[in-house]
Scaffold this motif. Structure first.
Motif, PDB file in Angstrom:
ATOM      1  N   THR A  12       0.862  -1.177   0.000  1.00 18.29           N
ATOM      2  CA  THR A  12       0.000   0.000   0.000  1.00 18.29           C
ATOM      3  C   THR A  12       0.900   1.228   0.000  1.00 18.29           C
ATOM      4  OG1 THR A  12      -0.099  -0.023   2.429  1.00 18.29           O
ATOM      5  CG2 THR A  12      -1.835  -1.195   1.229  1.00 18.29           C
ATOM      6  N   VAL A  13       0.437   2.294  -0.631  1.00 18.89           N
ATOM      7  CA  VAL A  13       1.274   3.475  -0.823  1.00 18.89           C
ATOM      8  C   VAL A  13       0.591   4.697  -0.231  1.00 18.89           C
ATOM      9  CG1 VAL A  13       2.525   4.862  -2.523  1.00 18.89           C
ATOM     10  CG2 VAL A  13       2.068   2.448  -2.986  1.00 18.89           C
ATOM     11  N   GLU A  14       1.367   5.524   0.461  1.00 18.75           N
ATOM     12  CA  GLU A  14       0.839   6.774   1.007  1.00 18.75           C
ATOM     13  C   GLU A  14       0.493   7.730  -0.132  1.00 18.75           C
ATOM     14  OE1 GLU A  14       3.550   8.450   3.785  1.00 18.75           O
ATOM     15  OE2 GLU A  14       3.644   6.658   5.049  1.00 18.75           O
ATOM     16  N   ALA A  31       1.663  -2.598   3.976  1.00 18.01           N
ATOM     17  CA  ALA A  31       1.304  -3.909   3.440  1.00 18.01           C
ATOM     18  C   ALA A  31      -0.080  -4.303   3.928  1.00 18.01           C
ATOM     19  CB  ALA A  31       2.331  -4.968   3.852  1.00 18.01           C
ATOM     20  N   ASP A  32      -0.796  -5.030   3.080  1.00 21.68           N
ATOM     21  CA  ASP A  32      -2.133  -5.496   3.458  1.00 21.68           C
ATOM     22  C   ASP A  32      -2.483  -6.702   2.599  1.00 21.68           C
ATOM     23  OD1 ASP A  32      -4.524  -5.650   4.744  1.00 21.68           O
ATOM     24  OD2 ASP A  32      -5.336  -3.757   4.001  1.00 21.68           O
ATOM     25  N   LEU A  33      -3.527  -7.415   3.002  1.00 23.90           N
ATOM     26  CA  LEU A  33      -4.039  -8.519   2.204  1.00 23.90           C
ATOM     27  C   LEU A  33      -4.703  -7.947   0.959  1.00 23.90           C
ATOM     28  CD1 LEU A  33      -4.583 -11.633   2.164  1.00 23.90           C
ATOM     29  CD2 LEU A  33      -6.784 -11.136   3.224  1.00 23.90           C
ATOM     30  N   ASN A  34      -4.414  -8.519  -0.188  1.00 22.50           N
ATOM     31  CA  ASN A  34      -4.984  -8.032  -1.435  1.00 22.50           C
ATOM     32  C   ASN A  34      -6.515  -7.977  -1.361  1.00 22.50           C
ATOM     33  OD1 ASN A  34      -4.992  -7.304  -4.268  1.00 22.50           O
ATOM     34  ND2 ASN A  34      -5.624  -9.407  -4.696  1.00 22.50           N
ATOM     35  N   GLU A  35      -7.082  -6.856  -1.773  1.00 23.38           N
ATOM     36  CA  GLU A  35      -8.527  -6.636  -1.635  1.00 23.38           C
ATOM     37  C   GLU A  35      -9.346  -7.719  -2.325  1.00 23.38           C
ATOM     38  OE1 GLU A  35     -11.888  -3.192  -2.663  1.00 23.38           O
ATOM     39  OE2 GLU A  35      -9.834  -3.004  -3.403  1.00 23.38           O
ATOM     40  N   THR A 118      -9.426 -17.379  -6.900  1.00 27.05           N
ATOM     41  CA  THR A 118      -8.410 -16.327  -6.891  1.00 27.05           C
ATOM     42  C   THR A 118      -9.116 -14.989  -6.959  1.00 27.05           C
ATOM     43  OG1 THR A 118      -8.108 -15.949  -9.277  1.00 27.05           O
ATOM     44  CG2 THR A 118      -7.011 -17.870  -8.326  1.00 27.05           C
ATOM     45  N   GLY A 119      -8.422 -13.927  -6.588  1.00 29.02           N
ATOM     46  CA  GLY A 119      -8.969 -12.609  -6.843  1.00 29.02           C
ATOM     47  C   GLY A 119      -8.879 -12.300  -8.329  1.00 29.02           C
ATOM     48  N   VAL A 120      -9.719 -11.414  -8.803  1.00 26.49           N
ATOM     49  CA  VAL A 120      -9.659 -11.016 -10.213  1.00 26.49           C
ATOM     50  C   VAL A 120      -8.283 -10.461 -10.555  1.00 26.49           C
ATOM     51  CG1 VAL A 120     -10.502  -9.325 -11.895  1.00 26.49           C
ATOM     52  CG2 VAL A 120     -12.130 -10.639 -10.529  1.00 26.49           C
ATOM     53  N   GLN A 121      -7.718  -9.688  -9.635  1.00 22.33           N
ATOM     54  CA  GLN A 121      -6.421  -9.070  -9.864  1.00 22.33           C
ATOM     55  C   GLN A 121      -5.801  -8.738  -8.523  1.00 22.33           C
ATOM     56  OE1 GLN A 121      -8.517  -5.770 -11.850  1.00 22.33           O
ATOM     57  NE2 GLN A 121      -7.259  -4.390 -10.618  1.00 22.33           N
ATOM     58  N   SER A 122      -4.576  -8.249  -8.550  1.00 23.09           N
ATOM     59  CA  SER A 122      -3.927  -7.796  -7.320  1.00 23.09           C
ATOM     60  C   SER A 122      -3.777  -6.286  -7.377  1.00 23.09           C
ATOM     61  CB  SER A 122      -2.559  -8.459  -7.140  1.00 23.09           C
ATOM     62  OG  SER A 122      -1.686  -8.104  -8.189  1.00 23.09           O
ATOM     63  N   GLY A 123      -3.712  -5.678  -6.207  1.00 18.46           N
ATOM     64  CA  GLY A 123      -3.669  -4.223  -6.141  1.00 18.46           C
ATOM     65  C   GLY A 123      -2.329  -3.620  -6.483  1.00 18.46           C
ATOM     66  N   ASP A 124      -1.304  -4.464  -6.687  1.00 18.51           N
ATOM     67  CA  ASP A 124       0.001  -3.914  -7.042  1.00 18.51           C
ATOM     68  C   ASP A 124       0.367  -4.210  -8.494  1.00 18.51           C
ATOM     69  OD1 ASP A 124       0.296  -6.615  -6.583  1.00 18.51           O
ATOM     70  OD2 ASP A 124       1.788  -6.417  -5.012  1.00 18.51           O
ATOM     71  N   ASP A 125       0.528  -5.484  -8.852  1.00 19.04           N
ATOM     72  CA  ASP A 125       0.907  -5.816 -10.224  1.00 19.04           C
ATOM     73  C   ASP A 125      -0.233  -5.613 -11.220  1.00 19.04           C
ATOM     74  OD1 ASP A 125       3.358  -6.543  -9.263  1.00 19.04           O
ATOM     75  OD2 ASP A 125       2.921  -8.683  -9.180  1.00 19.04           O
ATOM     76  N   ASN A 126      -1.460  -5.911 -10.795  1.00 20.58           N
ATOM     77  CA  ASN A 126      -2.632  -5.738 -11.661  1.00 20.58           C
ATOM     78  C   ASN A 126      -2.563  -6.545 -12.951  1.00 20.58           C
ATOM     79  OD1 ASN A 126      -4.510  -3.892 -10.328  1.00 20.58           O
ATOM     80  ND2 ASN A 126      -2.866  -2.383 -10.484  1.00 20.58           N
ATOM     81  N   TRP A 127      -1.982  -7.748 -12.891  1.00 23.45           N
ATOM     82  CA  TRP A 127      -1.952  -8.569 -14.097  1.00 23.45           C
ATOM     83  C   TRP A 127      -3.369  -8.952 -14.537  1.00 23.45           C
ATOM     84  CZ3 TRP A 127       2.482  -8.486 -16.441  1.00 23.45           C
ATOM     85  CH2 TRP A 127       3.685  -8.516 -15.751  1.00 23.45           C
ATOM     86  N   GLY A 128      -4.180  -9.364 -13.581  1.00 24.66           N
ATOM     87  CA  GLY A 128      -5.545  -9.769 -13.920  1.00 24.66           C
ATOM     88  C   GLY A 128      -5.605 -11.024 -14.766  1.00 24.66           C
ATOM     89  N   ALA A 129      -4.563 -11.869 -14.696  1.00 23.00           N
ATOM     90  CA  ALA A 129      -4.517 -13.029 -15.590  1.00 23.00           C
ATOM     91  C   ALA A 129      -4.139 -14.320 -14.893  1.00 23.00           C
ATOM     92  CB  ALA A 129      -3.516 -12.763 -16.716  1.00 23.00           C
ATOM     93  N   THR A 130      -3.679 -14.265 -13.657  1.00 23.43           N
ATOM     94  CA  THR A 130      -3.121 -15.450 -13.017  1.00 23.43           C
ATOM     95  C   THR A 130      -4.152 -16.568 -12.857  1.00 23.43           C
ATOM     96  OG1 THR A 130      -1.525 -14.082 -11.819  1.00 23.43           O
ATOM     97  CG2 THR A 130      -1.900 -16.307 -10.993  1.00 23.43           C
ATOM     98  N   GLY A 131      -5.359 -16.237 -12.427  1.00 23.37           N
ATOM     99  CA  GLY A 131      -6.373 -17.267 -12.211  1.00 23.37           C
ATOM    100  C   GLY A 131      -6.715 -18.031 -13.470  1.00 23.37           C
ATOM    101  N   VAL A 132      -6.907 -17.315 -14.564  1.00 23.86           N
ATOM    102  CA  VAL A 132      -7.262 -17.958 -15.833  1.00 23.86           C
ATOM    103  C   VAL A 132      -6.071 -18.740 -16.378  1.00 23.86           C
ATOM    104  CG1 VAL A 132      -7.976 -17.555 -18.218  1.00 23.86           C
ATOM    105  CG2 VAL A 132      -9.017 -16.242 -16.365  1.00 23.86           C
ATOM    106  N   SER A 133      -4.871 -18.163 -16.247  1.00 22.58           N
ATOM    107  CA  SER A 133      -3.666 -18.860 -16.702  1.00 22.58           C
ATOM    108  C   SER A 133      -3.479 -20.164 -15.938  1.00 22.58           C
ATOM    109  CB  SER A 133      -2.443 -17.950 -16.516  1.00 22.58           C
ATOM    110  OG  SER A 133      -1.259 -18.636 -16.833  1.00 22.58           O
TER     111      SER A 133
END
Length: 263
Positions: A12-14, A31-35, A118-133
């Motif tokens: 997480t970023v200020e 740091a936090d758990l991905n939303e 899986t989550g749809v995406q992560s709040g940092d990398d934002n790939w949005g593809a890991t679950g489908v891959s």
């Protein structure tokens, strides 16, 4: 029935921060758990509470420092956790989708879950593809951007509603084993109770290396690298008019004519 949920600690970023090379300076990071993963964990726990799932297991790829964060999932009801880390991952600046897929595939094959969330995406990398891959690599059926999951899973089939582009939703049935990427808003993630937090410290958290999982170290050498990081300059040009509705409407009309979007 076993459910495996992928979870991740994200940075997480200020509001105000400084960039050092290709990273944000550590003093501005938290740091936090991905939303999105939080919603996936809640969905799995609800399935367990409904008597559908017998066990909920979480898996994360990360160093020891992330354990307190990922224990949030245990505090909210997951039964046990798996953390994957290895010396070969220490020097990797950016773990791409292919590398994550290879590692998670090995965990899924070892655990043999009926359902992977899986989550749809992560709040940092934002790939949005890991679950489908991951589903593709495993040969699982999959559903992406799921915003509703029926909690009966009758006869080995998951009935889901998923978001498509343009506000359209699709109702479909997916045969298990399957992987679903969970969208925010599918439920209301619970807060971890004090009792849950205490229990989480006693729940099992296994740590595996790449060698333990049979994953070659070369698999984490991704093709994607970070070459630059910067704050984009704002190009917004706002015009504010003061006066009565008639006066401001006339000025707006004149501006639109100048821009060529009004006759």
């Amino acid at each position: 029935m076993k459910i495996l949920v992928t979870v991740k600690e994200v940075s997480t970023v200020e509001d105000e921060f400084e960039i050092e090379g290709t990273t944000i300076a550590d003093q501005y990071l938290g740091a936090d758990l991905n939303e999105w993963d939080d919603y996936a964990v809640e969905e799995a726990v609800q399935l367990q509470e409904a008597g559908i799932a017998d066990e909920v297991v979480t898996v994360t790829i990360g160093p020891e420092d992330c354990e307190q964060t990922i224990r949030q999932a245990l505090a909210k009801g997951a039964d046990r956790a798996i953390r994957v880390w290895d010396d070969a991952l220490e020097g990797v600046d950016l773990l791409d989708v292919g590398a994550k897929t290879e590692i998670l595939r090995a965990v899924v094959e070892a655990e043999e879950p009926d359902l992977v969330l899986t989550g749809v995406q992560s709040g940092d990398d934002n790939w949005g593809a890991t679950g489908v891959s991951l589903a593709e690599e495993l040969g699982f059926e999959w559903g992406a951007v799921v915003n509703h999951l029926e909690h009966d899973l009758a006869e080995g089939t998951a009935s889901v509603r998923r978001e498509l582009e343009g506000g359209v939703e699709e109702l479909t049935e997916i045969e298990l084993p399957a992987a679903l990427t969970i969208q925010t808003g599918i439920n209301e993630p619970r807060y971890a109770s004090l009792r849950g937090i205490r229990q989480a410290q006693r729940k099992e958290l296994d740590v595996h290396t790449l060698g333990d999982l049979g994953v070659d170290e070369g698999a984490v050498e991704g093709a994607v690298t970070v070459t630059d990081m910067y704050e984009p300059e704002s190009e917004t040009d706002a015009t504010v008019w003061e006066g009565s509705p008639e006066e401001t409407a006339a000025e707006l009309g004149e501006l639109l004519r100048e821009k060529g979007v009004a006759p």
